[in-house]
Design an enzyme around this catalytic site. Structure first.
Site, PDB file in Angstrom:
ATOM      1  N   LEU A   1     -28.045   1.809 -23.664  1.00  0.00           N
ATOM      2  CA  LEU A   1     -27.762   3.114 -23.069  1.00  0.00           C
ATOM      3  C   LEU A   1     -29.024   3.727 -22.471  1.00  0.00           C
ATOM      4  O   LEU A   1     -29.015   4.255 -21.344  1.00  0.00           O
ATOM      5  CB  LEU A   1     -27.169   4.052 -24.119  1.00  0.00           C
ATOM      6  CG  LEU A   1     -25.725   3.774 -24.552  1.00  0.00           C
ATOM      7  CD1 LEU A   1     -25.419   4.478 -25.861  1.00  0.00           C
ATOM      8  CD2 LEU A   1     -24.750   4.206 -23.464  1.00  0.00           C
TER       9      LEU A   1
ATOM     10  N   GLU B   1     -20.998   1.154 -23.673  1.00  0.00           N
ATOM     11  CA  GLU B   1     -20.673   1.691 -24.995  1.00  0.00           C
ATOM     12  C   GLU B   1     -21.820   1.600 -25.994  1.00  0.00           C
ATOM     13  O   GLU B   1     -21.719   2.100 -27.098  1.00  0.00           O
ATOM     14  CB  GLU B   1     -19.438   0.990 -25.560  1.00  0.00           C
ATOM     15  CG  GLU B   1     -18.125   1.471 -24.957  1.00  0.00           C
ATOM     16  CD  GLU B   1     -16.984   1.488 -25.972  1.00  0.00           C
ATOM     17  OE1 GLU B   1     -17.171   1.035 -27.101  1.00  0.00           O
ATOM     18  OE2 GLU B   1     -15.898   1.972 -25.616  1.00  0.00           O
TER      19      GLU B   1
ATOM     20  N   ARG C   1     -10.759   2.753 -21.590  1.00  0.00           N
ATOM     21  CA  ARG C   1     -10.974   1.325 -21.356  1.00  0.00           C
ATOM     22  C   ARG C   1      -9.951   0.762 -20.381  1.00  0.00           C
ATOM     23  O   ARG C   1     -10.274  -0.070 -19.532  1.00  0.00           O
ATOM     24  CB  ARG C   1     -10.897   0.557 -22.686  1.00  0.00           C
ATOM     25  CG  ARG C   1     -12.048   0.803 -23.633  1.00  0.00           C
ATOM     26  CD  ARG C   1     -11.865   0.020 -24.930  1.00  0.00           C
ATOM     27  NE  ARG C   1     -12.965   0.250 -25.864  1.00  0.00           N
ATOM     28  CZ  ARG C   1     -13.053  -0.301 -27.065  1.00  0.00           C
ATOM     29  NH1 ARG C   1     -12.098  -1.118 -27.485  1.00  0.00           N
ATOM     30  NH2 ARG C   1     -14.086  -0.038 -27.842  1.00  0.00           N
TER      31      ARG C   1
ATOM     32  N   GLU D   1       1.202   3.776   2.108  1.00  0.00           N
ATOM     33  CA  GLU D   1       1.918   4.102   3.344  1.00  0.00           C
ATOM     34  C   GLU D   1       3.193   3.273   3.479  1.00  0.00           C
ATOM     35  O   GLU D   1       4.228   3.772   3.929  1.00  0.00           O
ATOM     36  CB  GLU D   1       1.015   3.862   4.564  1.00  0.00           C
ATOM     37  CG  GLU D   1      -0.235   4.731   4.575  1.00  0.00           C
ATOM     38  CD  GLU D   1      -1.439   4.060   3.938  1.00  0.00           C
ATOM     39  OE1 GLU D   1      -2.562   4.304   4.404  1.00  0.00           O
ATOM     40  OE2 GLU D   1      -1.261   3.282   2.958  1.00  0.00           O
TER      41      GLU D   1
ATOM     42  N   HIS E   1       0.831  -1.199   0.000  1.00  0.00           N
ATOM     43  CA  HIS E   1       0.000   0.000   0.000  1.00  0.00           C
ATOM     44  C   HIS E   1       0.870   1.254   0.000  1.00  0.00           C
ATOM     45  O   HIS E   1       2.082   1.194   0.200  1.00  0.00           O
ATOM     46  CB  HIS E   1      -0.924  -0.007   1.212  1.00  0.00           C
ATOM     47  CG  HIS E   1      -2.042  -1.007   1.097  1.00  0.00           C
ATOM     48  ND1 HIS E   1      -3.062  -1.091   2.013  1.00  0.00           N
ATOM     49  CD2 HIS E   1      -2.294  -1.961   0.162  1.00  0.00           C
ATOM     50  CE1 HIS E   1      -3.899  -2.049   1.654  1.00  0.00           C
ATOM     51  NE2 HIS E   1      -3.445  -2.591   0.544  1.00  0.00           N
TER      52      HIS E   1
ATOM     53  N   ALA F   1     -20.850   8.090 -29.449  1.00  0.00           N
ATOM     54  CA  ALA F   1     -20.520   9.131 -30.419  1.00  0.00           C
ATOM     55  C   ALA F   1     -21.760   9.406 -31.255  1.00  0.00           C
ATOM     56  O   ALA F   1     -22.508   8.489 -31.592  1.00  0.00           O
ATOM     57  CB  ALA F   1     -19.360   8.695 -31.306  1.00  0.00           C
TER      58      ALA F   1
END
Length: 363
Positions: A312, A306, A208, A53, A51, A157
């Site tokens: 969508l 996509e 992606r 830290e 990690h 698009a």
């Protein structure tokens, strides 16, 4: 900007370097300051590895200075054993007297326990420095754990006159020639429906590489035969997710080439293959709820949706999205498939040569 904010900003910049490489873990950066000088810094570089830290503390040459230093970290140090030991224990071990934290980790295994452990050890802890920025950086992680679903990014698009695809006349597309590949943007049925320029495509491939999953519907696979991988950018391939309720996509589709982890959501599951898993979608239950549940169970913290339009609009109509990225290309189709419409205004517009990219947030 005060000193705490200055060093927290540095922590955030370091953390961002882990994008695309540390999921399902959060992105974390850490800076160690001694008498207003940075003596160590690090970030979480790869899932399952050290990690932030740990890397920051290990980078400090003179460990004795840690007893007089301030540790800055954008996310609460962990207090549990996972793939690595608790970072809070390491901070206590080196007797670092003060820790400044960007935001609390809402993951149930941490959620305040790291802060509590530090305070119980007598360490001075400050929480909430650049909190908004810290929360935003790990929006994928927090959405996944708080809402029990992936962070959803819509992407498409469209042309200047608002179309995302040309008008298609052949309904039996799956019987067409399948040799076309997603190279020049030509569709599977030899229709030139590419809207944006190659530079925009390269940006999409970068996106992606930053997300854990990428999803399309049946018609997108049939029409365009996409590979849904990362080819024009260096990075990891996302898990491919295909909604194919009635098993309509052709067997020689690129998404079935066994090269990348792929999930097929269907009403009629088949036998799983190498890198291909079929997941059952039940007719009686909410489609979107089932999609999100499958992705959550597969630990997919973020997904790019996509297309196509129907998929969508399923996310849009049920208001289940977090971001949208919409390209408008310098083209017109005059007729065809209308692009989805969002009821919010874009917060950012970016010109990519002849393309325009609009960014949206669903608040």
């Amino acid at each position: 900007m005060n000193l705490d904010e200055k060093y927290m900003q540095r922590s955030l910049l370091l953390a961002q370097k882990g994008l695309g490489n540390v999921a399902p873990n959060p992105m974390v950066g850490c800076v160690i300051v001694h008498q207003n000088n940075i003596i160590g810094e690090g970030y979480h570089q790869l899932y399952g590895k050290a990690h932030a830290e740990v890397n920051a503390i290990n980078s400090v040459k003179n460990k004795e200075l840690l007893k007089e230093s301030i540790l800055y970290v954008n996310l609460e140090p962990c207090a549990h054993y996972g793939k690595t030991p608790p970072c809070s224990d390491l901070i206590i071990k080196y007797k670092i007297p003060k820790v400044v934290i960007g935001c609390i980790d809402s993951f149930s295994e941490v959620s305040g326990k790291g802060i509590e452990k530090l305070k119980n050890a007598g360490i001075d802890v400050t929480v909430g420095v650049l909190e908004k920025e810290s929360l935003n950086l790990n929006k994928r992680f927090f959405t996944f754990h708080n809402k029990k679903r992936p962070y959803i990014i819509l992407k498409w698009a469209e042309t200047k006159d608002g179309f995302m695809d040309v008008e298609r006349h052949c309904e039996k597309r799956s019987n067409l020639i399948h040799q076309k590949e997603e190279i020049t943007g030509q569709a599977r049925n030899d229709v030139n429906n590419w809207i944006t320029i190659p530079l925009s495509k390269k940006l999409v491939h970068k996106w992606r590489s930053e997300e854990m999953g990428i999803m399309v519907g049946t018609n997108t696979v049939i029409n365009d035969n996409p590979k849904l991988n990362v080819r024009e950018w260096n990075g990891k391939n996302p898990t491919r997710i295909v909604l194919d309720l009635n098993n309509r996509i052709p067997e020689n589709s690129n998404v079935l080439d066994n090269s990348i982890a792929t999930i097929i959501l269907t009403k009629h599951p088949k036998v799983n293959q190498e890198n291909i898993e079929y997941c059952l979608i039940e007719k009686e239950k909410s489609l979107l709820t089932q999609i999100l549940d499958v992705l959550f169970q597969h630990q997919i913290q973020s997904a790019i949706i996509e297309g196509g339009k129907q998929l969508l609009e399923t996310f849009v109509s049920e208001n289940c999205w977090d971001e949208a990225r919409v390209f408008v290309g310098n083209k017109t189709f005059e007729k065809g498939l209308r692009a989805p419409e969002l009821k919010v205004s874009s917060y950012l517009k970016e010109n990519i040569s002849t393309d325009t990219l609009y960014y949206y947030l669903n608040d």
